[in-house]
Design an enzyme around this catalytic site. Sequence first.
Site, PDB file in Angstrom:
ATOM      1  N   HIS A  34       0.781  -3.815   5.485  1.00  0.00           N
ATOM      2  CA  HIS A  34      -0.814  -4.029   7.136  1.00  0.00           C
ATOM      3  C   HIS A  34      -1.572  -4.058   5.834  1.00  0.00           C
ATOM      4  O   HIS A  34      -2.329  -4.721   6.339  1.00  0.00           O
ATOM      5  CB  HIS A  34      -0.324  -2.492   7.450  1.00  0.00           C
ATOM      6  CG  HIS A  34      -0.663  -1.410   6.001  1.00  0.00           C
ATOM      7  ND1 HIS A  34       0.590  -0.778   5.361  1.00  0.00           N
ATOM      8  CD2 HIS A  34      -1.458  -0.545   5.124  1.00  0.00           C
ATOM      9  CE1 HIS A  34      -0.044   0.148   4.870  1.00  0.00           C
ATOM     10  NE2 HIS A  34      -1.542  -0.332   5.023  1.00  0.00           N
ATOM     11  N   GLU A  35      -1.269  -4.381   4.782  1.00  0.00           N
ATOM     12  CA  GLU A  35      -2.423  -5.258   3.920  1.00  0.00           C
ATOM     13  C   GLU A  35      -2.655  -6.999   3.225  1.00  0.00           C
ATOM     14  O   GLU A  35      -1.159  -7.109   2.363  1.00  0.00           O
ATOM     15  CB  GLU A  35      -2.570  -4.693   2.505  1.00  0.00           C
ATOM     16  CG  GLU A  35      -3.624  -3.614   2.357  1.00  0.00           C
ATOM     17  CD  GLU A  35      -3.486  -2.883   0.388  1.00  0.00           C
ATOM     18  OE1 GLU A  35      -4.493  -1.766   0.921  1.00  0.00           O
ATOM     19  OE2 GLU A  35      -3.619  -3.613  -0.112  1.00  0.00           O
ATOM     20  N   CYS A  92     -15.731   2.834  19.820  1.00  0.00           N
ATOM     21  CA  CYS A  92     -15.538   1.290  20.028  1.00  0.00           C
ATOM     22  C   CYS A  92     -17.679   0.815  19.980  1.00  0.00           C
ATOM     23  O   CYS A  92     -18.175   0.905  19.678  1.00  0.00           O
ATOM     24  CB  CYS A  92     -15.046   0.378  20.607  1.00  0.00           C
ATOM     25  SG  CYS A  92     -13.907   0.306  19.887  1.00  0.00           S
ATOM     26  N   CYS A 147      -6.718  -2.684   4.059  1.00  0.00           N
ATOM     27  CA  CYS A 147      -6.573  -1.279   3.852  1.00  0.00           C
ATOM     28  C   CYS A 147      -7.478  -0.329   2.544  1.00  0.00           C
ATOM     29  O   CYS A 147      -8.308   0.479   2.724  1.00  0.00           O
ATOM     30  CB  CYS A 147      -4.991  -0.817   3.642  1.00  0.00           C
ATOM     31  SG  CYS A 147      -4.681   0.967   3.991  1.00  0.00           S
ATOM     32  N   CYS A 199     -14.036   0.481  24.209  1.00  0.00           N
ATOM     33  CA  CYS A 199     -13.617   2.514  24.856  1.00  0.00           C
ATOM     34  C   CYS A 199     -14.907   3.395  24.303  1.00  0.00           C
ATOM     35  O   CYS A 199     -15.830   3.071  23.350  1.00  0.00           O
ATOM     36  CB  CYS A 199     -12.458   3.040  24.014  1.00  0.00           C
ATOM     37  SG  CYS A 199     -12.963   2.927  22.481  1.00  0.00           S
ATOM     38  N   CYS A 223     -10.747   3.824  17.587  1.00  0.00           N
ATOM     39  CA  CYS A 223     -10.587   3.054  19.044  1.00  0.00           C
ATOM     40  C   CYS A 223      -9.690   3.357  19.642  1.00  0.00           C
ATOM     41  O   CYS A 223      -8.587   4.571  18.839  1.00  0.00           O
ATOM     42  CB  CYS A 223     -10.388   1.922  18.692  1.00  0.00           C
ATOM     43  SG  CYS A 223     -10.009   1.465  19.867  1.00  0.00           S
ATOM     44  N   ARG A 254      -3.043  -2.620  -7.342  1.00  0.00           N
ATOM     45  CA  ARG A 254      -2.344  -3.612  -6.660  1.00  0.00           C
ATOM     46  C   ARG A 254      -1.443  -4.898  -6.384  1.00  0.00           C
ATOM     47  O   ARG A 254      -1.648  -5.684  -7.460  1.00  0.00           O
ATOM     48  CB  ARG A 254      -3.576  -4.083  -5.865  1.00  0.00           C
ATOM     49  CG  ARG A 254      -4.179  -2.988  -4.085  1.00  0.00           C
ATOM     50  CD  ARG A 254      -3.155  -3.069  -4.467  1.00  0.00           C
ATOM     51  NE  ARG A 254      -3.686  -1.746  -2.509  1.00  0.00           N
ATOM     52  CZ  ARG A 254      -3.042  -0.329  -2.180  1.00  0.00           C
ATOM     53  NH1 ARG A 254      -2.476  -0.073  -3.684  1.00  0.00           N
ATOM     54  NH2 ARG A 254      -3.836   0.310  -1.235  1.00  0.00           N
ATOM     55  N   CYS A 281       0.615  -1.103   0.238  1.00  0.00           N
ATOM     56  CA  CYS A 281       0.237   0.439  -0.268  1.00  0.00           C
ATOM     57  C   CYS A 281       0.944   1.322   0.310  1.00  0.00           C
ATOM     58  O   CYS A 281       1.936   1.266   0.505  1.00  0.00           O
ATOM     59  CB  CYS A 281      -1.015  -0.123   1.370  1.00  0.00           C
ATOM     60  SG  CYS A 281      -2.107   1.679   1.864  1.00  0.00           S
ATOM     61  N   HIS A 282      -0.018   2.206  -0.659  1.00  0.00           N
ATOM     62  CA  HIS A 282       1.412   3.859  -0.660  1.00  0.00           C
ATOM     63  C   HIS A 282       2.087   4.175   0.516  1.00  0.00           C
ATOM     64  O   HIS A 282       2.690   4.399   1.198  1.00  0.00           O
ATOM     65  CB  HIS A 282       0.713   4.604  -1.404  1.00  0.00           C
ATOM     66  CG  HIS A 282       1.097   5.246  -1.643  1.00  0.00           C
ATOM     67  ND1 HIS A 282       1.594   7.025  -0.746  1.00  0.00           N
ATOM     68  CD2 HIS A 282       1.746   6.004  -2.886  1.00  0.00           C
ATOM     69  CE1 HIS A 282       2.732   7.697  -1.404  1.00  0.00           C
ATOM     70  NE2 HIS A 282       2.651   7.447  -2.888  1.00  0.00           N
ATOM     71  N   THR A 283       1.302   3.472   1.761  1.00  0.00           N
ATOM     72  CA  THR A 283       1.030   4.030   3.401  1.00  0.00           C
ATOM     73  C   THR A 283       2.679   3.162   3.488  1.00  0.00           C
ATOM     74  O   THR A 283       3.638   3.468   4.033  1.00  0.00           O
ATOM     75  CB  THR A 283       0.521   3.891   4.395  1.00  0.00           C
ATOM     76  OG1 THR A 283      -1.074   4.097   4.311  1.00  0.00           O
ATOM     77  CG2 THR A 283       0.685   4.424   5.678  1.00  0.00           C
ATOM     78  N   ARG A 326      -6.051   2.812  17.313  1.00  0.00           N
ATOM     79  CA  ARG A 326      -6.361   3.620  16.286  1.00  0.00           C
ATOM     80  C   ARG A 326      -5.170   3.971  15.401  1.00  0.00           C
ATOM     81  O   ARG A 326      -4.056   3.313  16.591  1.00  0.00           O
ATOM     82  CB  ARG A 326      -6.835   5.177  16.446  1.00  0.00           C
ATOM     83  CG  ARG A 326      -6.097   6.021  17.456  1.00  0.00           C
ATOM     84  CD  ARG A 326      -6.536   7.214  16.904  1.00  0.00           C
ATOM     85  NE  ARG A 326      -8.112   7.616  17.666  1.00  0.00           N
ATOM     86  CZ  ARG A 326      -8.671   8.687  17.993  1.00  0.00           C
ATOM     87  NH1 ARG A 326      -7.691   9.802  17.177  1.00  0.00           N
ATOM     88  NH2 ARG A 326      -9.379   8.425  18.847  1.00  0.00           N
ATOM     89  N   CYS A 383     -10.740  -2.345  20.335  1.00  0.00           N
ATOM     90  CA  CYS A 383     -10.777  -2.908  21.270  1.00  0.00           C
ATOM     91  C   CYS A 383     -12.699  -3.310  21.927  1.00  0.00           C
ATOM     92  O   CYS A 383     -12.174  -4.327  22.742  1.00  0.00           O
ATOM     93  CB  CYS A 383     -10.573  -1.564  22.272  1.00  0.00           C
ATOM     94  SG  CYS A 383     -11.553  -0.423  23.038  1.00  0.00           S
TER      95      CYS A 383
END
Length: 380
Positions: A70-71, A106, A178, A103, A114, A373, A48-50, A118, A100
């Site tokens: 993270h994907e 959530c 993501c 909170c 969250c 992708r 992913c670009h992140t 987060r 979670c």
Amino acid sequence: MSSTAGLVIPCNAAVAWEAGKPLVMERVEVAPPQAREVRIKVKYTSLCHTDLYFWEAKGQTPLFPRIFGHEAAGIVESVGEGVTDLQVGDHVLPVFTGECGECAHCKSEESNMCNLLRIDTNRGVMHSDGKSRFSIKGTPINHFVGTSTFSEYTVVHSGCLTKINPLAPMDKVCVLSCGISTGLGATLNVAKPKKGSTVAVFGLGAVGLAAAEGARIAGASRIIGVDLNPNRFEEAKKFGVTEFVNPKDYDKPVQEVIADMTNGGVDRSIECTGNINAMISAFECVHDGWGVAVLVGVPNKDAVFMTKPINVLNERTLKGTFFGNYKPRTDLPSVVDMYMNKTLELDKFITHRIPFSDINKAFDLMLRGEGIRCIISMDD
């Protein structure tokens, strides 16, 4: 219980030792999950670009060595103390943000932000004890957004794992953890276009195309794609985009161009670039009285944009969204189901496939702006 539960697992991981330098395939040791953590065997991951952004060290705090990613989609190998909603063998999507369940966010039906889980791009360790679960010969390796899926095994907080239909093909649904869900949810959950409405999408990268896919699913009659790269226009037709606007082709603001095309403005707009000028245009191109603009793209944290208050007073609405307003554990399973029942078309987002050993090719493709992708198979 798996045969490796409670043991350190040695495996291959693509480690970023320095900013902007090719990832290095290393043998890492992955510690067992602690309280409320889960260790998973990653089956497929995607770039992913992140990942690219923080690998280039354009983020606030460069942190190396690090395992990005993270994907992804994977299978639960073992669970830590207190994990009751997941068990060995479950198919899961790790997500960069969490739920979670306890909170105020959530418990709210309106928020997915969250307090505990987060996204935190500066964190390189786990919540429970402030330590990494990755090491090389005793040297800790930093995590990334709590997922670090560029490793054959990873440890994730249980609140950042979505249990999915085991029949769902993991080499497809991995992209839902993501960018695709972010764009899709921005349209379906936040902009909420009505059937027959007009929608403008600013930025036709993966997130923007997912926003257009959401507009297609919602039954929009016109989907106007806005991008500075004309090479993206043909591909975007597959995602329901009906018309294209390149701001460089006009000598007046693109919001005026769109207003002229749509008899006063579009019903909904989704901004997916993070560019300040695009944000202004996305807001000012919606119709007065009912128009809604949704900001998805992430700008510099100090960025500011200006618009005339009359634009708001004339009953235009400006909204922001985080991860498409999806709660990871509660809502993402239904997005997987949208793919399984053929409402959501995922295959067209996947333009390349490579084995894990060639992961640097995925970075090269993204740097050249090729494809949408790239699926990375951990077993090949």
